[in-house]
Design a protein around this motif. Structure first.
Motif, PDB file in Angstrom:
ATOM      1  N   MET A   1       0.829  -1.209   0.000  1.00  0.00           N
ATOM      2  CA  MET A   1       0.000   0.000   0.000  1.00  0.00           C
ATOM      3  C   MET A   1       0.865   1.262   0.000  1.00  0.00           C
ATOM      4  O   MET A   1       0.535   2.237  -0.672  1.00  0.00           O
ATOM      5  CB  MET A   1      -0.942  -0.006   1.203  1.00  0.00           C
ATOM      6  CG  MET A   1      -2.013  -1.101   1.162  1.00  0.00           C
ATOM      7  SD  MET A   1      -3.135  -0.993  -0.275  1.00  0.00           S
ATOM      8  CE  MET A   1      -2.318  -2.086  -1.465  1.00  0.00           C
TER       9      MET A   1
ATOM     10  N   ARG B   1      -8.390  -1.072   6.252  1.00  0.00           N
ATOM     11  CA  ARG B   1      -9.556  -1.811   5.793  1.00  0.00           C
ATOM     12  C   ARG B   1     -10.797  -1.411   6.583  1.00  0.00           C
ATOM     13  O   ARG B   1     -10.751  -1.303   7.810  1.00  0.00           O
ATOM     14  CB  ARG B   1      -9.326  -3.302   6.023  1.00  0.00           C
ATOM     15  CG  ARG B   1      -9.189  -4.128   4.784  1.00  0.00           C
ATOM     16  CD  ARG B   1      -8.981  -5.568   5.203  1.00  0.00           C
ATOM     17  NE  ARG B   1      -7.827  -6.133   4.581  1.00  0.00           N
ATOM     18  CZ  ARG B   1      -7.828  -6.703   3.386  1.00  0.00           C
ATOM     19  NH1 ARG B   1      -8.936  -6.783   2.696  1.00  0.00           N
ATOM     20  NH2 ARG B   1      -6.736  -7.192   2.873  1.00  0.00           N
TER      21      ARG B   1
ATOM     22  N   ILE C   1      -9.672   0.784   2.309  1.00  0.00           N
ATOM     23  CA  ILE C   1     -10.127  -0.289   1.432  1.00  0.00           C
ATOM     24  C   ILE C   1     -11.520  -0.687   1.886  1.00  0.00           C
ATOM     25  O   ILE C   1     -11.739  -0.924   3.088  1.00  0.00           O
ATOM     26  CB  ILE C   1      -9.195  -1.514   1.523  1.00  0.00           C
ATOM     27  CG1 ILE C   1      -7.775  -1.148   1.071  1.00  0.00           C
ATOM     28  CG2 ILE C   1      -9.740  -2.681   0.689  1.00  0.00           C
ATOM     29  CD1 ILE C   1      -6.718  -2.121   1.568  1.00  0.00           C
TER      30      ILE C   1
ATOM     31  N   TYR D   1     -13.933  -3.424   2.315  1.00  0.00           N
ATOM     32  CA  TYR D   1     -13.824  -4.882   2.352  1.00  0.00           C
ATOM     33  C   TYR D   1     -15.173  -5.502   2.716  1.00  0.00           C
ATOM     34  O   TYR D   1     -15.626  -5.412   3.859  1.00  0.00           O
ATOM     35  CB  TYR D   1     -12.758  -5.281   3.377  1.00  0.00           C
ATOM     36  CG  TYR D   1     -12.581  -6.766   3.583  1.00  0.00           C
ATOM     37  CD1 TYR D   1     -12.760  -7.674   2.540  1.00  0.00           C
ATOM     38  CD2 TYR D   1     -12.199  -7.279   4.828  1.00  0.00           C
ATOM     39  CE1 TYR D   1     -12.583  -9.041   2.732  1.00  0.00           C
ATOM     40  CE2 TYR D   1     -12.006  -8.635   5.032  1.00  0.00           C
ATOM     41  CZ  TYR D   1     -12.211  -9.510   3.982  1.00  0.00           C
ATOM     42  OH  TYR D   1     -12.033 -10.854   4.169  1.00  0.00           O
TER      43      TYR D   1
ATOM     44  N   ALA E   1      -9.688   1.081  -2.959  1.00  0.00           N
ATOM     45  CA  ALA E   1      -9.844  -0.246  -3.553  1.00  0.00           C
ATOM     46  C   ALA E   1     -11.068  -0.928  -2.964  1.00  0.00           C
ATOM     47  O   ALA E   1     -11.479  -0.625  -1.836  1.00  0.00           O
ATOM     48  CB  ALA E   1      -8.600  -1.107  -3.315  1.00  0.00           C
TER      49      ALA E   1
ATOM     50  N   SER F   1     -12.495  -4.655  -2.012  1.00  0.00           N
ATOM     51  CA  SER F   1     -12.106  -6.041  -1.777  1.00  0.00           C
ATOM     52  C   SER F   1     -13.353  -6.852  -1.437  1.00  0.00           C
ATOM     53  O   SER F   1     -14.115  -6.478  -0.541  1.00  0.00           O
ATOM     54  CB  SER F   1     -11.089  -6.132  -0.637  1.00  0.00           C
ATOM     55  OG  SER F   1     -10.531  -7.420  -0.553  1.00  0.00           O
TER      56      SER F   1
ATOM     57  N   TRP G   1     -10.371  -6.224  -5.827  1.00  0.00           N
ATOM     58  CA  TRP G   1      -9.716  -7.447  -5.384  1.00  0.00           C
ATOM     59  C   TRP G   1     -10.804  -8.456  -5.046  1.00  0.00           C
ATOM     60  O   TRP G   1     -11.793  -8.117  -4.388  1.00  0.00           O
ATOM     61  CB  TRP G   1      -8.872  -7.223  -4.126  1.00  0.00           C
ATOM     62  CG  TRP G   1      -7.886  -6.099  -4.193  1.00  0.00           C
ATOM     63  CD1 TRP G   1      -7.435  -5.442  -5.304  1.00  0.00           C
ATOM     64  CD2 TRP G   1      -7.225  -5.493  -3.077  1.00  0.00           C
ATOM     65  NE1 TRP G   1      -6.533  -4.471  -4.960  1.00  0.00           N
ATOM     66  CE2 TRP G   1      -6.379  -4.473  -3.589  1.00  0.00           C
ATOM     67  CE3 TRP G   1      -7.257  -5.707  -1.703  1.00  0.00           C
ATOM     68  CZ2 TRP G   1      -5.587  -3.682  -2.781  1.00  0.00           C
ATOM     69  CZ3 TRP G   1      -6.466  -4.917  -0.884  1.00  0.00           C
ATOM     70  CH2 TRP G   1      -5.631  -3.922  -1.420  1.00  0.00           C
TER      71      TRP G   1
END
Length: 318
Positions: free
Chosen positions: A15, A25, A86, A88, A117, A119, A145
């Motif tokens: 990262m 996260r 992130i 998640y 991102a 995930s 992801w």
């Protein structure tokens, strides 16, 4: 190779390499279930799966995704200043819903400018063409992801834990995702009942050749209310000590392709549910022991990984 002052390719290093700073996260809950719980494949889930569906630390599904994100940001920022996150989706199987609903919640997450991102934890058998098309579209906006719960490459163990899909299903899912330039992260559970050290390392060697980008290593947790706990209380099976687990993780890292990002080296179950091993509740202690053992052994990720050239001009990872 220098991995953020650690002897392995950590997520934190990756990262910093991509974004120049630490990224945290946010564990979200899309309110989905799992085909291995709702009767489609089975009703009890994987043998180790708790009522929370591996999302025991995720947010409440009663809140909107936007509200979950804001609440978790606020909680994290009470302890430290953080700019990037992130999203998640952790609980249960997060592609097991109509694609219209998935588009709504995933889009809501990545619309947040501080989310870098997306995930998504899911099963390889829950990636139909319309979902793959959605993930490909979202991946053009922000990195996507997909986390796949393989746990082991061994079919006998997979049957015991009631994974519910064959190895070829995982291979197809990973290939479909990589064809769309979506990063693949694989969950592996160490010390599943009956598995030997050699078998655990065979799973690592198998994943070296699977074209994945990330891995999560975790010890098997025995949680109250699961079929695994019932089996363990009836007839206890081998549970490693902290020292044995640390030694096995290091061996896995030594054989792992150094380009694969290690997202997790250990995990911790909810204290009120954990039957064994109790030492995993001290997650920071376990991580410190791992880092200390790496230094004492003078070893690193990929120490025994070899990339051989094939006759066809490609490479073979062993």
């Amino acid at each position: 190779m220098k991995w953020d002052e650690k002897p392995y390719h950590s997520l934190n290093y990756e990262m910093h390499r991509r974004y120049g700073e630490k990224v945290y996260r946010l564990t979200l809950n899309g309110g989905m279930t799992c085909p291995n719980r709702d009767g489609t494949l089975g009703e009890g889930g994987c043998i180790f799966c708790s009522a929370g569906g591996s999302g025991d630390f995720a947010a409440s599904p009663s809140l909107s995704i936007r509200s979950q994100i804001q609440a978790q940001k606020a909680m994290i920022r009470q302890k430290r200043p953080v700019r990037l996150f992130i999203a998640y989706f952790q609980a249960y199987t997060n592609t097991y819903a109509p694609v219209e609903y998935l588009e709504k919640i995933f889009t809501e997450a990545i619309e947040d400018p501080e989310i870098v991102a997306l995930s998504i934890a899911t099963r390889p058998d829950c990636l139909p063409p319309d979902v793959l098309a959605l993930l490909e579209k979202l991946n053009r906006i922000k990195p996507v992801w997909v986390e796949l719960g393989l746990q082991t490459m061994h079919q006998e163990t997979a049957l015991f834990i009631r994974r519910g899909y064959p190895l070829k299903c995982f291979e197809k899912a990973a290939a479909d995702l990589r064809e769309r330039r979506i990063e693949v992260i694989v969950h592996v559970i160490l010390y599943l009942p009956g598995e030997t050290e050699e078998q655990m390392l065979q799973t690592i060697h198998y994943l070296n050749k699977a074209g994945i980008q990330g891995i999560k290593l975790q010890l098997l947790h025995i949680l109250k209310g699961t079929d695994l706990a019932e089996a363990y209380l009836r007839e206890p099976f081998f549970i490693p000590s902290q020292e044995e687990y640390v030694d096995m993780v290091i061996k896995c890292a030594e054989h792992l392709d150094p380009s694969i990002v290690i997202h997790r080296l250990t995990g911790d179950g909810p204290a009120d549910l954990l039957v064994a091993p109790k030492w995993t509740l001290q997650k920071r202690t376990v991580l410190n022991a791992l880092h200390s053992a790496f230094r004492q052994k003078g070893t690193w990720q990929g120490k025994y990984f070899v990339k051989l050239f094939s006759d066809k001009g490609g490479t073979i990872n062993v």
